[in-house]
Design an enzyme around this catalytic site. Structure first.
Site, PDB file in Angstrom:
ATOM      1  N   SER A 144     -11.162   0.591   3.998  1.00 29.63           N
ATOM      2  CA  SER A 144     -10.612   0.383   5.126  1.00 29.63           C
ATOM      3  C   SER A 144      -9.730   1.556   5.829  1.00 29.63           C
ATOM      4  CB  SER A 144      -9.204  -0.763   4.995  1.00 29.63           C
ATOM      5  OG  SER A 144      -9.810  -2.095   4.344  1.00 29.63           O
ATOM      6  N   GLU A 165      -5.147   4.720   6.753  1.00 33.57           N
ATOM      7  CA  GLU A 165      -5.014   4.437   5.588  1.00 33.57           C
ATOM      8  C   GLU A 165      -5.278   5.621   4.741  1.00 33.57           C
ATOM      9  OE1 GLU A 165      -5.385   0.322   3.895  1.00 33.57           O
ATOM     10  OE2 GLU A 165      -6.359   1.208   2.425  1.00 33.57           O
ATOM     11  N   ARG A 187       0.769  -1.295   0.065  1.00 34.98           N
ATOM     12  CA  ARG A 187      -0.090  -0.095   0.098  1.00 34.98           C
ATOM     13  C   ARG A 187       0.916   1.316  -0.007  1.00 34.98           C
ATOM     14  NH1 ARG A 187      -2.897  -3.763  -0.270  1.00 34.98           N
ATOM     15  NH2 ARG A 187      -5.022  -3.952   0.574  1.00 34.98           N
TER      16      ARG A 187
HETATM   17  C1  LIG Z   1     -15.455   0.745  -0.577  1.00 33.65           C
HETATM   18  C2  LIG Z   1     -13.843   0.942  -0.481  1.00 33.65           C
HETATM   19  C3  LIG Z   1     -13.067  -0.079  -1.031  1.00 33.65           C
HETATM   20  C4  LIG Z   1     -11.716   0.079  -1.178  1.00 33.65           C
HETATM   21  N1  LIG Z   1     -10.911  -1.128  -1.320  1.00 33.65           N
HETATM   22  C5  LIG Z   1      -9.788  -1.178  -1.355  1.00 33.65           C
HETATM   23  C6  LIG Z   1      -8.841  -2.360  -1.935  1.00 33.65           C
HETATM   24  O1  LIG Z   1      -9.340  -3.389  -1.547  1.00 33.65           O
HETATM   25  N2  LIG Z   1      -7.710  -2.309  -2.089  1.00 33.65           N
HETATM   26  C7  LIG Z   1      -7.045  -1.126  -2.265  1.00 33.65           C
HETATM   27  O2  LIG Z   1      -5.770  -0.934  -2.280  1.00 33.65           O
HETATM   28  N3  LIG Z   1      -7.599   0.083  -1.891  1.00 33.65           N
HETATM   29  C8  LIG Z   1      -8.819   0.024  -1.801  1.00 33.65           C
HETATM   30  N4  LIG Z   1      -9.552   1.377  -1.445  1.00 33.65           N
HETATM   31  C9  LIG Z   1      -8.939   2.609  -1.512  1.00 33.65           C
HETATM   32  C10 LIG Z   1      -9.185   3.157  -3.022  1.00 33.65           C
HETATM   33  O3  LIG Z   1     -10.190   2.574  -3.567  1.00 33.65           O
HETATM   34  C11 LIG Z   1      -7.894   3.109  -3.712  1.00 33.65           C
HETATM   35  O4  LIG Z   1      -6.778   3.604  -3.217  1.00 33.65           O
HETATM   36  C12 LIG Z   1      -7.911   3.865  -5.105  1.00 33.65           C
HETATM   37  O5  LIG Z   1      -6.751   3.459  -6.001  1.00 33.65           O
HETATM   38  C13 LIG Z   1      -7.976   5.430  -5.015  1.00 33.65           C
HETATM   39  O6  LIG Z   1      -8.241   5.815  -6.257  1.00 33.65           O
HETATM   40  P1  LIG Z   1      -9.073   7.433  -6.429  1.00 33.65           P
HETATM   41  O7  LIG Z   1      -9.275   7.820  -7.972  1.00 33.65           O
HETATM   42  O8  LIG Z   1     -10.163   7.407  -5.449  1.00 33.65           O
HETATM   43  O9  LIG Z   1      -7.978   8.269  -5.766  1.00 33.65           O
HETATM   44  P2  LIG Z   1      -8.065   9.513  -5.008  1.00 33.65           P
HETATM   45  O10 LIG Z   1      -8.844   9.336  -3.490  1.00 33.65           O
HETATM   46  O11 LIG Z   1      -8.723  10.771  -5.595  1.00 33.65           O
HETATM   47  O12 LIG Z   1      -6.752   9.882  -4.559  1.00 33.65           O
HETATM   48  C14 LIG Z   1      -5.974   9.266  -3.637  1.00 33.65           C
HETATM   49  C15 LIG Z   1      -4.586   9.824  -3.647  1.00 33.65           C
HETATM   50  O13 LIG Z   1      -3.806   9.728  -4.773  1.00 33.65           O
HETATM   51  C16 LIG Z   1      -3.667  10.849  -5.268  1.00 33.65           C
HETATM   52  N5  LIG Z   1      -3.776  10.971  -6.981  1.00 33.65           N
HETATM   53  C17 LIG Z   1      -5.128  10.437  -7.275  1.00 33.65           C
HETATM   54  N6  LIG Z   1      -5.039  10.175  -8.733  1.00 33.65           N
HETATM   55  C18 LIG Z   1      -3.512  10.646  -8.872  1.00 33.65           C
HETATM   56  C19 LIG Z   1      -2.769  10.694 -10.204  1.00 33.65           C
HETATM   57  N7  LIG Z   1      -3.406  10.740 -11.301  1.00 33.65           N
HETATM   58  N8  LIG Z   1      -1.376  11.163 -10.112  1.00 33.65           N
HETATM   59  C20 LIG Z   1      -0.947  11.180  -8.944  1.00 33.65           C
HETATM   60  N9  LIG Z   1      -1.414  11.133  -7.824  1.00 33.65           N
HETATM   61  C21 LIG Z   1      -2.723  10.879  -7.808  1.00 33.65           C
HETATM   62  C22 LIG Z   1      -4.187  11.740  -4.424  1.00 33.65           C
HETATM   63  O14 LIG Z   1      -3.706  13.031  -4.470  1.00 33.65           O
HETATM   64  C23 LIG Z   1      -4.620  11.139  -3.192  1.00 33.65           C
HETATM   65  O15 LIG Z   1      -3.191  11.376  -2.318  1.00 33.65           O
HETATM   66  C24 LIG Z   1     -11.059   1.017  -1.307  1.00 33.65           C
HETATM   67  C25 LIG Z   1     -12.028   2.150  -1.150  1.00 33.65           C
HETATM   68  C26 LIG Z   1     -13.282   2.234  -0.854  1.00 33.65           C
HETATM   69  C27 LIG Z   1     -14.114   3.292  -0.812  1.00 33.65           C
END
Ligand SMILES: Cc1cc2nc3c(=O)[nH]c(=O)nc-3n(C[C@H](O)[C@H](O)[C@H](O)COP(=O)(O)OP(=O)(O)OC[C@H]3O[C@@H](n4cnc5c(N)ncnc54)[C@H](O)[C@@H]3O)c2cc1C
Length: 365
Positions: A251, A349, A173
């Site tokens: 999480s 997280e 992670r």
């Molecule tokens: C119900 C649920 C279940 C989940 N299950 C998992 C799981 O099983 N495993 C897991 O690993 N995660 C899980 N997550 C966490 C999350 O979905 C992941 O971390 C996902 O990759 C975040 O993507 P996002 O587009 O929403 O990013 P955001 O929330 O918009 O951004 C997250 C971070 O990444 C940065 N960021 C975003 N886009 C970019 C880019 N293009 N370039 C550089 N930096 C960037 C942002 O600045 C921020 O710091 C879960 C979340 C939820 C709500």
């Protein structure tokens, strides 16, 4: 309403873009400026016209962030779309995916095409460009297992780079991007996926059993990647609340890693403690179990409450009204209750975003 700004710099000083619907925790958040990018060239244009001292923050699907009530940074939203095949043999296919592609839709698309590897990562919310940031992982697979490179823009120097998987310094992670926030904007992600339908990873929890049922329904003796994907979608839907129905950010706490000695002394008091042995005489403890044992399953401090079936997930019961401060109150209560009972520190997280767009340790846990 999300009111994104597409390079309309004349509106940059207009107050307040509402991001409450742009984060899955549904926290109230008003931003000064939001810039939506639908092509990489727009980033060059925008950055050329921007004062380099202005703080920038990258927001994709908002599923792993805790946004402040007022966000004064320029919010960059990568929404470039497209999936391109860059190489193909009998055994594998290489694809390049633009940052704005929805991650779960990408997983379904690859499996539909007969390109395998990502199926265990089905139903993780968010966009593809964010996936390398925390090296998303689930059911025994991590992004780094199939990712080859990213194309990313280095915000401080305003230059484009291609980074190999090794350059991304992936960990559990974790990645270079997570450790150097507000530094990179990932615009493309390259993958190498395999084409062998007999190669699956299903030895995790209930996956094998559920996937086998799917396989038999389709007349297959053994699960194919598609069966594993459907099994994982089913299991996740049962375990995790859908953010559309009950806002959450997955999480909330990482599983803490403690010494073997501490684990053994806790085990003598709590024989059912859930732990997984790790290298160097350490044990990873299930944070959900600790929270549940602290009596906090289905509770917290309103409106931020742990889920009634999954103590590791904090849910927001007043969507678009609750704020980051409410989250801080509830998380601190949960973390201190767990510490008082087990002397274990919980770490958050999701990414805590400060009002100036920096990534914070506010109310660090
Ligand atoms: C119900 C649920 C279940 C989940 N299950 C998992 C799981 O099983 N495993 C897991 O690993 N995660 C899980 N997550 C966490 C999350 O979905 C992941 O971390 C996902 O990759 C975040 O993507 P996002 O587009 O929403 O990013 P955001 O929330 O918009 O951004 C997250 C971070 O990444 C940065 N960021 C975003 N886009 C970019 C880019 N293009 N370039 C550089 N930096 C960037 C942002 O600045 C921020 O710091 C879960 C979340 C939820 C709500």
């Amino acid at each position: 309403m999300i009111t994104d700004l597409c390079l309309d710099t004349s509106k940059q000083n207009d107050p307040l873009y509402d991001l409450s619907h742009a984060n899955t925790m549904a926290l109230a958040c008003l931003a000064d400026t939001v810039v939506t990018l639908t092509a990489e060239s727009q980033l060059d244009t925008f950055m050329a016209s921007t004062d380099s001292s202005q703080p920038l923050f990258v927001l994709s699907g908002g599923s792993n962030v805790l946004l402040p009530s007022k966000l004064h940074a320029i919010v960059l939203r990568p929404k470039m779309r497209g999936i391109t095949i860059t190489a193909q043999t009998q055994d594998y296919v290489e694809i390049e995916v633009m940052a704005g592609e929805n991650w779960h839709d990408l997983v379904i698309h690859t499996v539909d095409q007969g390109w395998y590897g990502l199926e265990n990562l089905a139903l993780i919310p968010g966009l593809t460009g964010a996936a390398p940031v925390q090296n998303i992982g689930a059911y025994g697979v991590q992004l780094e297992d199939y990712m080859q490179y990213v194309r990313a823009y280095h915000l401080p120097s305003k230059t484009w780079h291609q980074l190999t998987a090794a350059d991304c310094e992936f960990g559990y992670r974790d990645s270079l991007f997570k450790r150097t926030p507000n530094t990179w904007l990932i615009s493309r992600v390259g993958f190498r996926l395999h084409t062998d339908p007999t190669k699956v990873l299903a030895n995790y929890g209930d996956v094998q059993t559920v996937a086998q049922t799917y396989a038999e329904q389709q007349g297959r003796a053994l699960p194919a990647p598609r069966d594993v994907m459907h099994a994982i979608i089913d299991i996740r839907k049962q375990k995790l609340p859908d953010p559309q129905q009950l806002p959450n950010c997955g999480s909330f706490f990482q599983n803490p890693i403690i010494s073997q000695n501490q684990f053994e002394s806790l085990q003598s008091i709590y024989p059912n403690i859930v732990g997984y042995p790790m290298p160097t005489s350490t044990v990873k403890v299930a944070a959900g179990w600790l929270i549940e044992q602290a009596g906090l399953k289905g509770s917290g401090i309103e409106p931020i409450v742990t889920h009634k079936h999954q103590a590791l997930v904090l849910t927001n019961h007043t969507p678009y009204q609750a704020t980051q401060a409410d989250v801080a109150t509830a998380q601190n209560h949960i973390a201190s209750s767990v510490y008082d009972k087990f002397a274990i520190t919980l770490c958050r997280e999701p990414v805590w975003v400060n009002a100036d767009g920096t990534i914070g340790q506010e109310h660090a846990v």
